[in-house]
Design an enzyme around this catalytic site. Structure first.
Site, PDB file in Angstrom:
ATOM      1  N   ASP A 188     108.930  -5.631  62.785  1.00 38.53           N
ATOM      2  CA  ASP A 188     109.821  -5.837  61.567  1.00 38.53           C
ATOM      3  C   ASP A 188     110.446  -6.953  61.730  1.00 38.53           C
ATOM      4  O   ASP A 188     110.892  -7.449  62.876  1.00 38.53           O
ATOM      5  CB  ASP A 188     110.586  -4.527  61.217  1.00 38.53           C
ATOM      6  N   ASN A 199     101.119  -0.923  53.532  1.00 40.23           N
ATOM      7  CA  ASN A 199     101.041  -2.517  53.568  1.00 40.23           C
ATOM      8  C   ASN A 199     100.178  -3.107  52.520  1.00 40.23           C
ATOM      9  O   ASN A 199     100.073  -4.350  52.159  1.00 40.23           O
ATOM     10  CB  ASN A 199     100.834  -3.233  54.711  1.00 40.23           C
TER      11      ASN A 199
HETATM   12  C1  FPP Z   1     106.645  -6.321  59.075  1.00 32.90           C
HETATM   13  O1  FPP Z   1     107.610  -7.312  58.955  1.00 32.90           O
HETATM   14  C2  FPP Z   1     105.535  -6.963  59.703  1.00 32.90           C
HETATM   15  C3  FPP Z   1     104.141  -6.722  59.178  1.00 32.90           C
HETATM   16  C4  FPP Z   1     103.958  -5.722  58.178  1.00 32.90           C
HETATM   17  C5  FPP Z   1     102.958  -7.342  59.930  1.00 32.90           C
HETATM   18  C6  FPP Z   1     103.125  -7.326  61.497  1.00 32.90           C
HETATM   19  C7  FPP Z   1     102.035  -8.157  61.817  1.00 32.90           C
HETATM   20  C8  FPP Z   1     102.168  -9.020  63.090  1.00 32.90           C
HETATM   21  C9  FPP Z   1     103.333  -9.104  63.943  1.00 32.90           C
HETATM   22  C10 FPP Z   1     101.157 -10.127  63.284  1.00 32.90           C
HETATM   23  C11 FPP Z   1      99.836  -9.344  63.306  1.00 32.90           C
HETATM   24  C12 FPP Z   1      99.417  -9.219  64.546  1.00 32.90           C
HETATM   25  C13 FPP Z   1      98.114  -8.563  64.547  1.00 32.90           C
HETATM   26  C14 FPP Z   1      97.587  -8.518  65.847  1.00 32.90           C
HETATM   27  C15 FPP Z   1      97.472  -8.355  63.587  1.00 32.90           C
HETATM   28  P1  FPP Z   1     107.878  -7.546  57.286  1.00 32.90           P
HETATM   29  O2  FPP Z   1     106.779  -8.369  56.716  1.00 32.90           O
HETATM   30  O3  FPP Z   1     108.166  -6.375  56.710  1.00 32.90           O
HETATM   31  O4  FPP Z   1     109.149  -8.269  57.555  1.00 32.90           O
HETATM   32  P2  FPP Z   1     110.503  -8.052  56.410  1.00 32.90           P
HETATM   33  O5  FPP Z   1     110.911  -6.872  56.492  1.00 32.90           O
HETATM   34  O6  FPP Z   1     111.529  -9.055  57.055  1.00 32.90           O
HETATM   35  O7  FPP Z   1     110.054  -8.660  55.032  1.00 32.90           O
END
Ligand code: FPP
Length: 246
Positions: free
Chosen positions: A26, A74
């Site tokens: 996250d 998501n």
């Molecule tokens: C959450 O952070 C992260 C995600 C929903 C995506 C995670 C994806 C990766 C780490 C890269 C992809 C890797 C692969 C192998 C597919 P957020 O976007 O919710 O962060 P925030 O809460 O700060 O907005």
């Protein structure tokens, strides 16, 4: 930098490592916002962190690492962001295939991959199949994964087996039910790490997390380093796990 200083592990008890560590990756979005770059750049940096932490866990001797990459919720994100994560997954899988002999880990997917493009699904299946020969370290990528969805699917399969006369509802045990989950055959996580300061499970491994230790840190996932991973393991080793006993 020409070389990376190895993270010191001398104070870790290598005989009492968690067998299974799970991570909610996250903070990519906030990391990007702080740098005034698109959210996709945050996810790309998060994918780099994933590579480094996966190597660190493998080198320490932790047999299972599970990463929450994309939840069933998501899909509500902007189309462009979802497409960017799909592209990152594709790139990650191609690199995994290329580097398989060097990395030597089994990669498995937990979640419903049917909404993915046929090409991406085929790539996931190829990585999963060809990496099956590496049995000492398994990396699970949770993709289109939701804990409640997983439990409902398991309940449906169990009910279908009962209707088919293969199972008796009265004799169902917790261990039997675990066998219907995506994680069948994988030990429950001992430690769940959530970077970026949030203190909730967000529909992650709801059944499996029953006795997991939970570790949070304010660091955003793209900034999460090997040293931070080791700090989480140290914190785990200081906890006293009683599993409901005294
Ligand atoms: C959450 O952070 C992260 C995600 C929903 C995506 C995670 C994806 C990766 C780490 C890269 C992809 C890797 C692969 C192998 C597919 P957020 O976007 O919710 O962060 P925030 O809460 O700060 O907005």
């Amino acid at each position: 930098m020409l070389f990376r200083k190895p993270a010191p592990t001398s104070d870790l008890d290598l005989d009492h490592l968690p067998r299974h560590v799970a991570i909610i990756m996250d903070g990519n979005g906030r990391w990007a916002k702080r740098r005034h770059v698109p959210r996709g750049a945050g996810h790309a940096a998060g994918a780099e962190t994933l590579r480094r932490i996966a190597t660190c866990a493998r080198d320490l001797g932790i047999p299972y690492l599970t990463l929450y990459a994309f939840s069933t919720e998501n899909w509500k994100r902007p189309e462009e962001e979802v497409a960017g994560i799909m592209d990152l997954l594709e790139r990650y899988l191609r690199e995994t295939l290329r580097d398989m002999e060097k990395n030597r880990f089994h990669m498995a997917f937990l979640g419903d991959l049917t909404p993915l493009s046929p090409e991406l699904r085929a790539l996931c299946a190829q990585v999963e199949e060809t990496s099956r020969v590496y049995t000492s370290y398994q990396m699970n990528i949770c993709f289109n994964y939701g804990g409640r969805d997983e439990i409902v699917r398991a309940a449906r399969s169990f009910a279908a087996d009962c209707l088919a006369g293969k199972r008796d509802p009265a004799s169902l045990t917790e261990a039997d039910f675990s066998g219907y989950l995506y994680t069948a055959g994988i030990p429950d996580p001992d430690l769940i790490i959530r970077p970026s300061g949030e203190q909730r499970l967000s529909n992650f491994l709801l059944w499996q997390a029953a006795y997991a230790e939970f570790y949070t840190t304010d660091i955003y996932w793209p900034d999460f380093k090997e040293q931070d991973f080791l700090d989480a393991i140290r914190a785990f080793q200081r906890r006293s796990r009683r599993f409901g006993g005294t």
